[in-house]
Design a protein around this motif. Structure first.
Motif, PDB file in Angstrom:
ATOM      1  N   ARG A 157      34.328  82.411  47.233  1.00 58.60           N
ATOM      2  CA  ARG A 157      33.011  82.401  47.877  1.00 58.60           C
ATOM      3  C   ARG A 157      33.068  83.131  49.225  1.00 58.60           C
ATOM      4  O   ARG A 157      32.155  83.850  49.600  1.00 58.60           O
ATOM      5  CB  ARG A 157      32.536  80.963  48.075  1.00 58.60           C
ATOM      6  CG  ARG A 157      31.422  80.603  47.080  1.00 58.60           C
ATOM      7  CD  ARG A 157      31.003  79.185  47.264  1.00 58.60           C
ATOM      8  NE  ARG A 157      31.821  78.310  46.446  1.00 58.60           N
ATOM      9  CZ  ARG A 157      32.070  77.040  46.703  1.00 58.60           C
ATOM     10  NH1 ARG A 157      31.603  76.475  47.779  1.00 58.60           N
ATOM     11  NH2 ARG A 157      32.797  76.325  45.891  1.00 58.60           N
ATOM     12  N   ALA A 187      36.584  78.154  47.144  1.00 58.78           N
ATOM     13  CA  ALA A 187      36.049  78.457  48.475  1.00 58.78           C
ATOM     14  C   ALA A 187      36.472  79.856  48.909  1.00 58.78           C
ATOM     15  O   ALA A 187      35.684  80.581  49.531  1.00 58.78           O
ATOM     16  CB  ALA A 187      36.554  77.421  49.473  1.00 58.78           C
ATOM     17  N   GLY A 188      37.692  80.239  48.550  1.00 55.24           N
ATOM     18  CA  GLY A 188      38.180  81.566  48.914  1.00 55.24           C
ATOM     19  C   GLY A 188      37.392  82.671  48.247  1.00 55.24           C
ATOM     20  O   GLY A 188      37.071  83.683  48.886  1.00 55.24           O
ATOM     21  N   TYR A 225      45.259  71.759  40.802  1.00 59.82           N
ATOM     22  CA  TYR A 225      46.092  72.429  41.804  1.00 59.82           C
ATOM     23  C   TYR A 225      46.767  73.669  41.226  1.00 59.82           C
ATOM     24  O   TYR A 225      47.098  73.712  40.050  1.00 59.82           O
ATOM     25  CB  TYR A 225      47.194  71.493  42.301  1.00 59.82           C
ATOM     26  CG  TYR A 225      46.684  70.224  42.909  1.00 59.82           C
ATOM     27  CD1 TYR A 225      46.134  70.220  44.186  1.00 59.82           C
ATOM     28  CD2 TYR A 225      46.732  69.027  42.208  1.00 59.82           C
ATOM     29  CE1 TYR A 225      45.658  69.052  44.740  1.00 59.82           C
ATOM     30  CE2 TYR A 225      46.253  67.861  42.751  1.00 59.82           C
ATOM     31  CZ  TYR A 225      45.718  67.877  44.021  1.00 59.82           C
ATOM     32  OH  TYR A 225      45.236  66.721  44.563  1.00 59.82           O
ATOM     33  N   GLN A 233      40.077  73.846  44.489  1.00 63.59           N
ATOM     34  CA  GLN A 233      38.855  73.875  45.282  1.00 63.59           C
ATOM     35  C   GLN A 233      38.955  74.947  46.381  1.00 63.59           C
ATOM     36  O   GLN A 233      37.975  75.592  46.723  1.00 63.59           O
ATOM     37  CB  GLN A 233      38.666  72.481  45.903  1.00 63.59           C
ATOM     38  CG  GLN A 233      37.260  72.080  46.202  1.00 63.59           C
ATOM     39  CD  GLN A 233      36.359  72.070  44.988  1.00 63.59           C
ATOM     40  OE1 GLN A 233      36.800  71.832  43.873  1.00 63.59           O
ATOM     41  NE2 GLN A 233      35.097  72.338  45.208  1.00 63.59           N
ATOM     42  N   LEU A 234      40.166  75.121  46.888  1.00 59.68           N
ATOM     43  CA  LEU A 234      40.393  76.119  47.937  1.00 59.68           C
ATOM     44  C   LEU A 234      40.249  77.532  47.361  1.00 59.68           C
ATOM     45  O   LEU A 234      39.760  78.439  48.055  1.00 59.68           O
ATOM     46  CB  LEU A 234      41.782  75.927  48.546  1.00 59.68           C
ATOM     47  CG  LEU A 234      42.069  76.671  49.853  1.00 59.68           C
ATOM     48  CD1 LEU A 234      41.095  76.277  50.949  1.00 59.68           C
ATOM     49  CD2 LEU A 234      43.494  76.407  50.316  1.00 59.68           C
ATOM     50  N   VAL A 287      48.334  74.239  46.125  1.00 60.20           N
ATOM     51  CA  VAL A 287      47.027  74.601  46.702  1.00 60.20           C
ATOM     52  C   VAL A 287      45.932  74.025  45.815  1.00 60.20           C
ATOM     53  O   VAL A 287      45.945  74.262  44.604  1.00 60.20           O
ATOM     54  CB  VAL A 287      46.881  76.136  46.775  1.00 60.20           C
ATOM     55  CG1 VAL A 287      45.550  76.526  47.386  1.00 60.20           C
ATOM     56  CG2 VAL A 287      48.012  76.747  47.573  1.00 60.20           C
ATOM     57  N   PRO A 288      44.986  73.287  46.372  1.00 62.79           N
ATOM     58  CA  PRO A 288      43.899  72.772  45.539  1.00 62.79           C
ATOM     59  C   PRO A 288      43.054  73.911  44.959  1.00 62.79           C
ATOM     60  O   PRO A 288      42.807  74.906  45.646  1.00 62.79           O
ATOM     61  CB  PRO A 288      43.068  71.935  46.514  1.00 62.79           C
ATOM     62  CG  PRO A 288      43.945  71.682  47.666  1.00 62.79           C
ATOM     63  CD  PRO A 288      44.885  72.834  47.757  1.00 62.79           C
TER      64      PRO A 288
END
Lengths: 158, 98
Positions: free
Chosen positions: A95, A92-93, A60, A88-89, A85-86
């Motif tokens: 990407r 994804a951001g 995080y 992982q986010l 905020v993870p």
């Protein structure tokens, strides 16, 4: 007490290094896992003082903000913001940013720099994502306001 | 895994008249548990209808539609465990996606 620890303390006693440097060196010698995520308002106080010694990759990104009454204009105490905020986010951001058509990059870069964020989107590539996140793991940003401004901002990974 | 629920907590203080010229503070509390899985279920038909239109738009702006779908899905799945909390003298707000 092992030799490394002893020599650090000797250097500190001799005034060759500062207390902050000594603390960093001692932390590096004795790695501890990052503390668990906390959902309490006292998260600012329990935030790690150093990103060193982390054995697991960060999951995080944490942003803690504490602003006093003079900054917010609200009477009755300080205002605190605690965001988790993870990672992982973030992946994804990045990407998602990679999907932005190249012809729109210039306009976006210009808009970002207008708002004081000098980012070049074309330089953020999904290929460099893992490296970026690895480096974010060692990130700790502390901002303490001076004089009238009593705002504290803390950004770190856990 | 996409977030299945959202927990929203809001605490604030209102002032109600307690007599002539005096106000009594009153703590108000709102705890909401939003079953997001129902929202996803409701949105699913709409998303399926929009799929071909989005694909068409992607062709026009030269974006790989499959990559867009995959990225949108990864954004959705990574929202889980996001936590936002604001404490202020006026109100306390806490949002947690689980």
């Amino acid at each position: 007490m092992n030799d490394d620890r002893k020599s650090i303390l000797e250097m500190l006693a001799a005034g060759k290094i500062t207390t902050d440097e000594a603390e960093r060196l001692l932390t590096a010698l004795d790695p501890k896992p990052a503390p668990p995520a906390t959902d309490t308002p006292d998260a600012y106080a329990s935030a790690p003082t150093s990103a060193q010694g982390r054995s697991k990759p960060p999951k995080y990104l944490r942003v803690l903000v504490e602003a006093d009454e003079s900054t917010t204009g609200l009477r009755g105490g300080p205002t605190t913001v605690n965001v988790r905020v993870p990672m992982q986010l973030l992946r994804a951001g990045v990407r998602l940013a990679g999907l932005i058509p190249p012809q729109a990059h210039d306009q976006l870069d210009e808009a970002f720099s207008k708002h004081g964020v000098p980012v070049t989107l074309s330089q953020i590539k999904p290929e460099n994502l893992e490296e970026l996140i690895d480096h974010l793991g060692d990130l700790t940003v502390d901002v303490d306001g001076k004089d009238e401004n009593k705002t504290r901002v803390r950004v770190f990974c856990e | 895994m996409i977030p299945w629920s959202a927990s929203i907590r809001v605490n604030w203080t209102t002032h109600r008249p307690a007599g002539p010229g005096s106000m009594t503070p009153r703590q108000r509390r709102l705890h909401l548990w939003v079953p997001l899985f129902l929202v996803w279920l409701l949105l699913l038909p709409l998303v399926l209808i929009l799929f071909p239109f989005v694909a068409l738009a992607c062709i026009f702006v030269r974006i790989n539609a499959l990559r867009l779908y995959a990225t949108a899905w990864s954004v959705l799945t990574s929202l889980r465990h996001t936590f936002v909390e604001v404490h202020s003298p006026a109100a306390n707000v806490r949002v947690h996606l689980a």
